[in-house]
Every structure is written in structure tokens, then in C-alpha cells.
Write an enzyme that holds these catalytic residues in place. Structure first.
Site, PDB file in Angstrom:
ATOM      1  N   LYS A   1      13.011  44.857  37.206  1.00 16.67           N
ATOM      2  CA  LYS A   1      13.595  46.102  38.714  1.00 16.67           C
ATOM      3  C   LYS A   1      12.100  46.879  38.740  1.00 16.67           C
ATOM      4  O   LYS A   1      11.206  46.364  38.284  1.00 16.67           O
ATOM      5  CB  LYS A   1      13.923  47.037  37.533  1.00 16.67           C
ATOM      6  CG  LYS A   1      13.785  47.559  36.344  1.00 16.67           C
ATOM      7  CD  LYS A   1      14.699  48.171  36.187  1.00 16.67           C
ATOM      8  CE  LYS A   1      14.499  48.695  34.693  1.00 16.67           C
ATOM      9  NZ  LYS A   1      12.581  49.786  34.989  1.00 16.67           N
TER      10      LYS A   1
ATOM     11  N   LYS B   1      12.967  50.950  30.072  1.00 21.43           N
ATOM     12  CA  LYS B   1      11.537  50.446  30.793  1.00 21.43           C
ATOM     13  C   LYS B   1      10.993  51.729  32.023  1.00 21.43           C
ATOM     14  O   LYS B   1      12.264  52.693  32.243  1.00 21.43           O
ATOM     15  CB  LYS B   1      11.359  49.459  30.933  1.00 21.43           C
ATOM     16  CG  LYS B   1      11.594  48.097  30.570  1.00 21.43           C
ATOM     17  CD  LYS B   1      10.269  48.512  29.213  1.00 21.43           C
ATOM     18  CE  LYS B   1      10.782  47.315  28.275  1.00 21.43           C
ATOM     19  NZ  LYS B   1       9.968  47.086  26.996  1.00 21.43           N
ATOM     20  N   ASP B   2      10.059  51.819  32.404  1.00 21.71           N
ATOM     21  CA  ASP B   2       9.678  53.643  32.905  1.00 21.71           C
ATOM     22  C   ASP B   2      10.266  52.941  34.664  1.00 21.71           C
ATOM     23  O   ASP B   2      10.528  51.413  35.036  1.00 21.71           O
ATOM     24  CB  ASP B   2       7.996  53.180  33.524  1.00 21.71           C
ATOM     25  CG  ASP B   2       7.473  53.198  32.251  1.00 21.71           C
ATOM     26  OD1 ASP B   2       8.144  54.192  31.182  1.00 21.71           O
ATOM     27  OD2 ASP B   2       6.375  53.053  32.302  1.00 21.71           O
ATOM     28  N   LYS B   3      10.322  53.881  34.758  1.00 23.66           N
ATOM     29  CA  LYS B   3      11.390  53.925  36.412  1.00 23.66           C
ATOM     30  C   LYS B   3      10.101  53.428  37.421  1.00 23.66           C
ATOM     31  O   LYS B   3      10.927  52.432  37.815  1.00 23.66           O
ATOM     32  CB  LYS B   3      12.293  55.217  36.763  1.00 23.66           C
ATOM     33  CG  LYS B   3      12.823  55.160  38.415  1.00 23.66           C
ATOM     34  CD  LYS B   3      13.157  56.657  38.663  1.00 23.66           C
ATOM     35  CE  LYS B   3      14.083  56.204  39.807  1.00 23.66           C
ATOM     36  NZ  LYS B   3      14.415  57.576  40.032  1.00 23.66           N
TER      37      LYS B   3
END
Length: 658
Positions: free
Chosen positions: A309, A338-340
Site C-alpha cells: 500500500k 504500518k505508516d500511512k
């Protein structure tokens, strides 16, 4: 207008009572896709067009002619909190890209050897095994097919079908298959995983082009009866070529079951010889065993995959995948977030999805998912939430917020909440913005359109009594009592929704000590007196004395008791959170008294029936790609008790928040 984030979060957090996968679809493409008819005290539909069939051989439903109430409203306005029961007919359009389904393959699942004690007994079985409404819908389906054929117009598009739902008893299924074929020989029945689906018998129509309709009808009844050593004889025929065509048709279609022979007609005139075609069952063909069409219980499948993503929250990504794959977010497992703002790769596992579906977005099991979902809710029910339309869907300020302010006697705040503008540049919202900036009721009146009756009534009172606490009290009296108390009921409804979610998350479907149960099974929902509501004891929990469908929760008020377990403590904490720990649920200044009531946490739809309509060749754009897929339209009809919401029942069926 900005997205109503608070509203979306609130309703996406509601739970489900059933465990099926669900499916994605749109429930309203046109007003006639959503038809709601109240049921009066006599059990009759209130619309005058009582002879208007629910089933139609068209993409949507006809709009009933004379509704007692306006029912062609948007979903956001369909509120079922008042009045009696209701009949709901809804068209749901579902996405499906299974193009490999061949009509002929369904024929293999047909049950051909239902035993019979005579045609009259079989037809009588329809009345004893099917409810009155399903019988009416079946009759209308048959009538529509015959009318279409008699008009000599072709049945365009996919073959229409009508589902009787899932019949769990094998013997009852066999009786129904044969009863329907005897009563309507121009129809066929197909068995799919205990479901009986009725379709037009195209072979009947083809035979009618060779022989009379009476002969065709008798011939298919004969085939269905399968009586040992029996025979069927067509009418005498002098045309050899015509007899040859009849022989060819019967042997081509049913040669594995019967054989045909030509014989001279008894007592025929030698000068004008007639010949008859006689049909007999092949030896022992009538004894062939019925193929079992019950599918084995599907094993739960888990598929591992890597999720990539970019600039996307994990919950958003899972939400997108859930919609595409037809599952729910809780079917996904993963190690952490997880980080955006990054490109991330993460190992994940999804339940009930094959690797093939992950790769090609295959929805081949859509029909099965729809059937499973409907049968699940039909038998287990749905969580009896108040629907989102009760709270002002899509608005900045929800009706429950106004209700809370009124309960706390914050009259000025309640007025300002009522007149809070949306992020739109139309005359109504321009007037509201002007009022919040200036509190100039007279100037706002000159800007407010004439059709906004409630707003203008409130503003006229404010102009007369001023924007003070007392002036706002007088302004609220410009609304009728039913509208004033509606806002407080909205707040109570919001708390009840949160309470039932907490109850099911904490205890599930078990009935535990301290729960409240209704002892009056025949009582109207939300009208249970206190002496009919019982507190479950420890001994009763151990003995499993009560079922989950008997459990009720209180709707806030001064005359209700609360559960004596964690749920009761939850109520206390929420009231304290909202500043109502000492609230008596009476607002004397507005002449409002709220005694409260009890509401069952689960409800079941009644007289549920449905049919699937399939359309091919629709070009669907998905993320820049083009997918040729079939679109399924689901026409579903059911009855609901008063104060139940059709959108909530659909939410449970589809596992999809609207």
C-alpha cells in the site's frame, strides 16, 4: 459537503449477529427500488392497490398506486419508528463477474422423481408447505410467464426465476418439486443447496409449437408423475412429417427416460388412417435413484498474501479489500499497523477467500453468498438497531446531539445546533450562517426560504422573545410536542445502539445473570410493562432457561430498570460521560416526560422471499481497468414489526454499512 466522519465511524462500529460473508451492492438506484407499505391492525397492506403483484418480470418494481403514506422517499427519510408493521420490497444490485454459469448446468440439479399420490394431493401440498404470501408470488410468477408467452413476445435477457427459499427437509423438497410441476407444467423446478428455484419450462413452449397446449401440459405432468408401467398418448395425427417432428422432439429431449412408438388408432377409418404416438418409460428408468444435490459443508479457507500500500491507512486498505472480495474487515489478520505516508509491504491472511479470487477478483460464489446470507438472517435474525436515518444521516449536527442539549436544559445551545449550517452555498445554509454570526432573527427570516417551515417558525419566535434562555424555551414551543420529544428519543436511540453493541461484544449470544428478558412473547416491541421484564438469575443462566431473542435492553427513561451486570454499569458510565448522571428524563420547561421502554436486541424478518435477476455484458470501470461482468439484481421482500428498520435488516444480510 464534508464527509460525516463521526456518523461513519459510529455506524461502522455496530456489530452483526450472523457469521456469513455478505456481499456488496447498491440498495437504491431509483425510488421504485425501495417500496415500503404499512400493515394495518387487521394485517392488511394499507395501500389500496392490493392486487398489485410484488413480483414483476422487470428490472425494478412498479410503484404502488395509492400509498397511505409517502414511501417514495430517499433512504435517509425512511423512518419506521411510528405506526404499525410494514411490508418492505427492495431491489439490491450486486456485482458479479461469473460468466461461466450455463443454464443447462442448473438442469442437472433438478429433482425428477418426487413420489406422488395423485395430482390433487400434490397441488394441495403447496398450500400446506408454503405460506400464503409465497403461494401468491408463485401464482403471479406463473401468470406472468403465461401472459408473456401468450403475447407471442420473446423472453428477452436472462431467464426469470423465482426462489421459494431453502427447504431443509428433503421429503418436503421432493413433494414441492412435484407439486409445482403438476400445477404448473409450463414451469420447471431446480434444486440448489436445499433451495428450490422456479423457472420457465422452455421445452414446454417448444412442444406447444408441435402439439396443443393441453397435450403439452398432460405430457409434462406424465413425465413428472413417473408412474410405473404407465403410458402417454398424443392425439391422433394423419401427418407423417408432423409425427416425425414429435418423435424427434421427445427422443432428443427425453430419450434417456422414455421411448416413443407409433400405432394405428383403434377403430380408425381405413379411408382416412390416423396414427397415434405413444410414450412409455424405459424399463427401470422410473427407479433410478435421485441424485443428491446437497453440497457438503464448505471448509473455511485461509489465504496468505502480501499487501503493498502507498499513502493509505491500514483500515482504509482493508476496507477496500473487504468490499472487493465480499468479506468483512474482521476476516483479515495481520501483525501490526504500518505508516500511512510510505510504501509498505506486509504479510496478511484473509479468511473465506481462495487464492484465485484474490488474483482475479472472482465473485463466482456470489449467488451462494446471497443465499447463505438471506437464510442466515431469516433464521437467526438481525441486531435490532435504530437505523441511521433516525439521527440525521450526512448532517453536521445529528438529532441526538440536539436531544442531549434539551435533556440538559441547554436551550440556547439546542437552538444553535438546530440552525447549524451545512457546507453548502444555497439560500437555506446562507441564512443559517448569517444567524450564527449575528443572532439576528429578523434578518435571518428575510433570508430563509418560505418552504423551510420549521426554521421560519423557530426564527419568528426568537424574533418575538429574543435569543435568551427563556426566549429559546418559547421558540421550542413553536414545534409540536411530537417533534420536541423526537430529539430526546434520538439521543435515547443512540445510547441504545451503543448499549446493544457493548452487550453482544461482552456476552455474545449467551443469556447471562443480570440480563433482562421479556416474558411476554406476544407483546408489542417497546411496549413491555415492567412486570413482564424479568432479571435473569444465576440458576437460570446455568439452566439455559432463556434464549437470546428474549433479551431486551432499556431505552432511556425514568421508568425502566437496567441490567444487573456489566451492561448496567456501562449505562451508568455513559450517562455520567454525557452529564446526565442525575437526569430524571423530564424537561418540565418543555413539558416533556420520557418514561422509557424496552427493546428486543434481536428481530427476525417474516414472510421473506426473494429472486435474482442476472444481466450480462455490463462494462464496469474499476480503478482504471474495464471488467465485463454480470450484474445481479436481488429483489427481496419481507415483513417487519413496528419500530424496525429495513436498512438495518439489509445491513445484516449484506454485511455492509450504508
Amino acid at each position: 459537503m464534508e464527509e460525516d466522519t463521526d456518523f461513519r465511524i459510529r455506524f461502522s462500529s455496530l456489530c452483526f449477529i450472523t457469521d456469513h460473508v455478505g456481499f456488496h451492492g447498491t440498495i437504491k438506484s431509483s425510488p421504485s427500488d425501495f417500496v415500503v407499505i404499512e400493515i394495518d391492525e387487521r394485517g392488511q397492506l394499507v395501500n389500496k392497490a392490493t392486487d398489485e403483484p410484488i413480483y414483476k418480470m422487470s428490472k425494478g418494481l412498479p410503484e404502488p398506486n395509492n400509498f397511505a403514506k409517502k414511501t417514495k422517499l430517499g433512504l435517509q427519510n425512511l423512518v419506521f419508528e411510528e405506526g404499525g408493521n410494514q411490508k418492505v420490497s427492495i431491489l439490491v444490485r450486486c456485482s458479479d463477474d461469473d460468466q461461466n454459469h450455463q443454464p443447462g448446468s442448473e438442469k442437472e440439479d433438478a429433482i425428477h422423481d418426487g413420489t406422488s399420490k395423485g395430482e390433487e394431493e400434490k397441488v394441495y401440498a403447496l398450500g400446506s408447505l408454503l405460506d400464503e404470501k409465497t403461494n401468491e408470488l408463485l401464482d403471479q410468477f406463473a401468470c406472468d410467464i403465461k401472459e408473456k408467452w401468450n403475447s407471442e413476445s420473446e423472453l428477452t435477457g436472462p431467464s426469470p426465476e423465482f426462489s421459494l427459499g431453502r427447504i431443509l427437509d428433503k421429503n418436503q423438497r421432493a413433494i414441492l418439486h412435484s407439486a409445482i410441476r403438476q400445477k404448473f407444467p409450463f414451469l420447471i423446478t431446480v434444486g440448489k443447496n436445499s433451495e428450490i428455484v422456479v423457472k420457465p419450462n422452455l421445452e414446454y413452449k417448444e412442444l406447444c409449437q408441435l402439439v396443443s397446449e393441453e397435450e403439452a401440459s398432460d405430457f409434462f405432468k406424465y413425465l413428472d408423475a413417473k408412474k410405473e408401467n404407465s403410458k402417454f398418448t398424443f392425439k391422433p395425427d394423419t401427418n407423417k412429417d408432423h409425427r416425425k417432428a414429435v418423435h424427434h422432439f421427445v427422443n432428443k429431449k427425453f430419450g434417456n427416460l422414455v421411448e416413443t412408438k407409433s400405432f394405428p388408432e383403434a377403430n380408425y377409418n381405413a379411408g382416412n388412417p390416423n396414427t397415434v404416438i405413444t410414450v412409455r418409460f424405459r424399463e427401470k428408468a422410473h427407479k433410478h435413484r435421485k441424485r443428491c444435490v446437497e453440497s457438503q459443508e464448505r471448509k473455511v479457507i485461509y489465504t496468505a498474501f502480501t499487501l503493498q500500500k502507498e499513502n493509505l491507512e491500514m483500515f482504509e486498505a482493508i476496507g477496500f479489500l473487504a468490499v472487493i472480495l465480499g468479506v468483512i474487515p474482521s476476516d483479515f489478520s495481520y501483525a501490526g499497523l504500518k505508516d500511512k505516508k510510505a510504501i509498505t509491504y506486509q504479510a496478511m491472511v484473509v479468511r473465506k477467500v481462495t487464492p484465485e479470487r484474490n488474483q482475479i477478483n472472482d465473485s463466482a460464489n456470489l449467488r451462494e453468498r446471497i443465499l447463505e446470507a438471506i437464510e442466515n438472517v431469516k433464521h437467526k435474525g438481525f441486531v435490532n438497531y435504530y437505523g441511521p436515518q433516525r439521527f440525521g444521516i450526512g448532517r453536521k449536527v445529528h438529532t441526538d446531539q440536539i436531544g442531549l442539549a434539551l435533556l440538559k436544559s441547554e436551550m440556547v445551545k439546542a437552538v444553535k445546533l438546530f440552525l447549524t449550517p451545512e457546507d453548502l452555498d444555497d439560500p437555506v445554509n446562507k441564512a443559517k450562517k448569517y444567524f450564527l454570526q449575528t443572532e439576528d432573527a429578523k434578518g435571518t427570516l428575510s433570508l430563509m426560504p418560505e418552504f423551510k417551515v420549521r426554521e421560519r417558525a423557530l426564527l419568528e419566535s426568537l424574533h418575538r422573545f429574543s435569543m435568551t434562555e427563556e426566549g429559546c424555551i418559547q421558540a421550542w414551543f413553536s414545534f409540536p410536542h411530537s417533534m420536541r420529544i423526537f430529539y430526546i428519543h434520538a439521543y435515547s436511540s443512540k445510547i441504545w445502539n451503543e448499549a446493544v453493541s457493548y452487550r453482544l461484544a461482552t456476552y455474545g449470544s449467551r443469556v447471562v445473570e443480570g440480563d433482562l428478558v421479556c416474558l411476554d412473547e406476544d407483546g408489542d416491541d417497546e411496549q413491555f410493562p415492567n412486570n413482564k421484564v424479568h432479571l435473569v438469575t444465576e440458576e437460570e443462566e446455568s439452566a439455559n432457561a432463556y434464549a437470546i431473542h428474549q433479551v431486551v435492553l432499556p431505552v432511556l427513561g425514568y421508568n425502566v430498570q437496567y441490567p444487573k451486570n456489566k451492561v448496567g454499569l456501562w449505562y451508568q458510565e455513559v450517562l455520567s460521560r454525557d452529564g446526565l448522571q442525575t437526569c430524571r428524563f423530564k424537561v418540565p420547561t418543555l413539558k416533556l416526560n420520557v418514561p422509557g421502554c424496552y427493546r428486543k436486541i434481536l428481530k427476525q424478518p417474516r414472510n421473506l422471499s426473494y429472486q435474482l435477476i442476472e444481466e450480462h455484458g455490463i462494462d464496469v470501470k474499476a480503478e482504471g481497468s474495464h471488467i465485463d461482468e454480470a450484474t445481479l439484481s436481488l429483489l427481496i421482500s419481507f415483513d417487519l414489526d413496528a419500530s424496525c428498520y429495513a436498512t438495518v435488516c439489509l445491513r445484516e444480510i449484506m454485511k455492509h454499512d450504508f
